[in-house]
Design an enzyme around this catalytic site. Structure first.
Site, short mmCIF file in Angstrom:
data_model
loop_
_atom_site.label_atom_id
_atom_site.label_comp_id
_atom_site.label_asym_id
_atom_site.label_seq_id
_atom_site.Cartn_x
_atom_site.Cartn_y
_atom_site.Cartn_z
N LYS A 172 0.84 -1.19 0.00
CA LYS A 172 0.00 0.00 0.00
C LYS A 172 0.88 1.24 0.00
CE LYS A 172 -3.90 2.10 2.51
NZ LYS A 172 -4.84 1.97 3.66
N SER B 290 -9.85 2.55 2.78
CA SER B 290 -8.92 3.19 1.86
C SER B 290 -8.02 2.20 1.12
CB SER B 290 -8.04 4.17 2.64
OG SER B 290 -7.22 3.48 3.59
N SER C 290 -10.45 0.35 7.18
CA SER C 290 -9.87 0.41 5.84
C SER C 290 -9.15 -0.85 5.38
CB SER C 290 -8.91 1.60 5.74
OG SER C 290 -9.63 2.81 5.75
#
Length: 509
Positions: A94, A175, A199
């Site tokens: 990420k 997210s 998230s």
């Protein structure tokens, strides 16, 4: 207890046709057994990443990094050297984790072009264990969002499509939407995520994968671009519970560079995996079944309860009376911490700088932050600045912290009568991109089931429960006691075995 389960007829079996359909455990074990080389695996996933640009899951692709780690693993294996826990396994990272020599943007124009000269603790642990990096995954800007539509680099698209005639592109959740989309589409076998209010868990539920938010402090936050420091927590995302256990063992551990890091030994979560829940009590919080709850979500929850009973658990009803205050509490505390953390992005030290002709220092601050931050980030900064202001600090921020303590106390009292909780992960399956973009409140409601565990700092995991009538994944959430990731993982394994979920999206990209 019966250990063989027949998958529901609505959940098709997946056949493994190539190396990119293998799980982390299968790649690790097959590589060690000599069934294939690490380079073969890396080349397969690199090819998938290159062929799936339509999903927009990656901000930066690093095929050379994946091959470099693979070649090192092959060389070490040939020499008879001790192999790392993740030798031969390429993963996605990420783009909130700082990676030495590789651009790290937090999906924001503010950090476009920022190349760290250091490695985050979590990513460093993964590379030390032999993992290779396929690239940096897209996300909501500064991890602020529930649909991956706030990224400066464009929204991520879910690889799933509705089976009832709808052709709209779907949100992969947020997210960590780049991570969830990439794993579900077989662009990587696993990825890192971060979870502030859901998230990891919500995007996992939207795309038919698993993900765990460990106890706050299990994984170091050092080198992760900060959103809300008292809530942010790194965790793994993968297709199976076992894979999550493998990655979590590598990612966890004390870090003296992080003042919130827990100085505790890392348990052997994978070795202790067991779907036998005999003697365990599962709490069902009544507040998570509000009036108007989606009927398919409710039915899936009932199936999950039955699966845990079948695994030997006793089910008890519990109450978390302050749950109804969790969302407003979160959306005071998280923006307040965000406004403080993001104050460092001012155009002076690094990142974006806008300096209009004749501008002074204040003008540069204003121009830089106006250009560098997106609308959702600005919205949360303004909310956070407001609730921390002198006239409203006690009325909002102080009150929210008090309510947070009450929410944590609710969990403590519930765990006096049970060992874990079972709830839905999200109030619906994935929705169309753009569907909720104009209504921030509707978007925030996606976190209604995940936020309470985040406020309490508890371990919580999403695991697929099946497909809804439109053929989209829906997930269950297991919440455990602080530091009891093992029970959470074990319950998730019991659900995984009994749901028989092996569905994957049709390849359209």
């Amino acid at each position: 207890m019966a250990q063989n389960f027949t998958p529901p007829p609505s959940v098709p079996k997946t056949s493994k046709t190539d190396l990119t359909d293998l799980t982390v455990a299968e790649i690790r074990d097959g590589f060690r057994a000599g069934d294939f080389s690490a380079r073969e695996v890396a080349e397969g996933f690199n090819a998938n990443v290159a062929a799936a640009k339509a999903l927009n899951a990656f901000i930066v692709e690093t095929p050379e990094k994946a091959l470099e780690a693979a070649d090192a693993a092959d060389k070490a294996k040939a020499a008879g050297e001790t192999l790392g826990q993740l030798a031969g396994v390429p993963i996605g990272m990420k783009d909130l984790f700082c990676t030495n020599g590789v651009q790290t943007t937090a999906a924001s124009h503010m950090l476009e072009g920022f190349v760290p000269t250091y490695e985050s603790t979590v990513s460093g642990k993964l590379w030390a264990a032999g993992a290779g990096m396929l690239g940096k995954l897209n996300l909501d800007q500064f991890a602020m969002g529930s649909s991956n539509e706030t990224s400066y680099y464009g929204n991520v698209i879910s690889p799933w499509r509705r089976k009832d005639g709808g052709n709209a592109a779907l949100a992969p959740g947020g997210s960590s939407g780049g991570s969830s989309s990439a794993i579900s589409a077989r662009l990587c076998p696993a990825a890192t995520g971060t979870d502030t209010g859901g998230s990891i868990r919500q995007p996992a539920a939207f795309t038919g994968i698993s993900g765990i938010k460990p106890t706050y402090g299990r994984c170091s936050r050092w080198g992760i671009v900060a959103f809300a420091s008292s809530l942010d927590q790194a965790g793994p995302m993968a297709r199976t519970v076992r894979d999550n256990a493998i990655l979590l063992e590598v990612m966890s551990g004390f870090d003296p560079k992080d003042s919130t890091s827990l100085d505790l030994a890392v348990p052997q979560w994978e070795a202790n995996l067991s779907s036998d829940l005999k003697g365990k009590k599962v709490g069902i919080p009544k507040e998570y079944r509000p009036d108007g709850l989606n009927a398919e979500i409710s039915a899936m929850w009932d199936r999950g309860i039955a699966w845990l009973k079948d695994a030997g658990a006793e089910v008890v009803d519990v109450s978390l009376p302050h749950t109804k205050y969790a969302l407003p509490t979160y959306y005071i505390i998280a923006p307040a911490e965000a406004s403080s953390n993001l104050a460092r992005y001012d155009g002076v030290r690094y990142g974006q700088r806008d300096l209009p002709d004749g501008a002074g220092l204040q003008d540069m601050y204003a121009a830089t932050r106006a250009a560098g931050f997106g609308p959702e980030v600005k919205r949360r900064i303004m909310i956070g600045t407001y609730v921390l202001s002198a006239g409203f600090y006690d009325a909002y921020y102080t009150q929210a912290q008090k309510v947070r303590a009450l929410i944590a106390r609710d969990f403590e009292q519930a765990f006096e009568t049970c060992d874990l909780l079972l709830t839905p992960t999200a109030p619906s399956a994935s929705f169309a991109l753009g569907e909720k973009q104009a209504d921030p409140l509707a978007m925030y409601l996606n976190d209604v089931f995940t936020v309470p565990a985040s406020l309490a700092g508890l371990p919580a995991m999403a695991v697929p429960g099946g497909l809804d009538s439109a053929g989209l994944p829906i997930g269950l959430q297991i919440i455990g006691k602080a530091l009891d990731e093992q029970t959470v993982l074990n319950a998730a394994l019991a659900i995984e075995e009994r749901s028989g979920f092996t569905a994957r999206p049709d390849k359209w990209w």
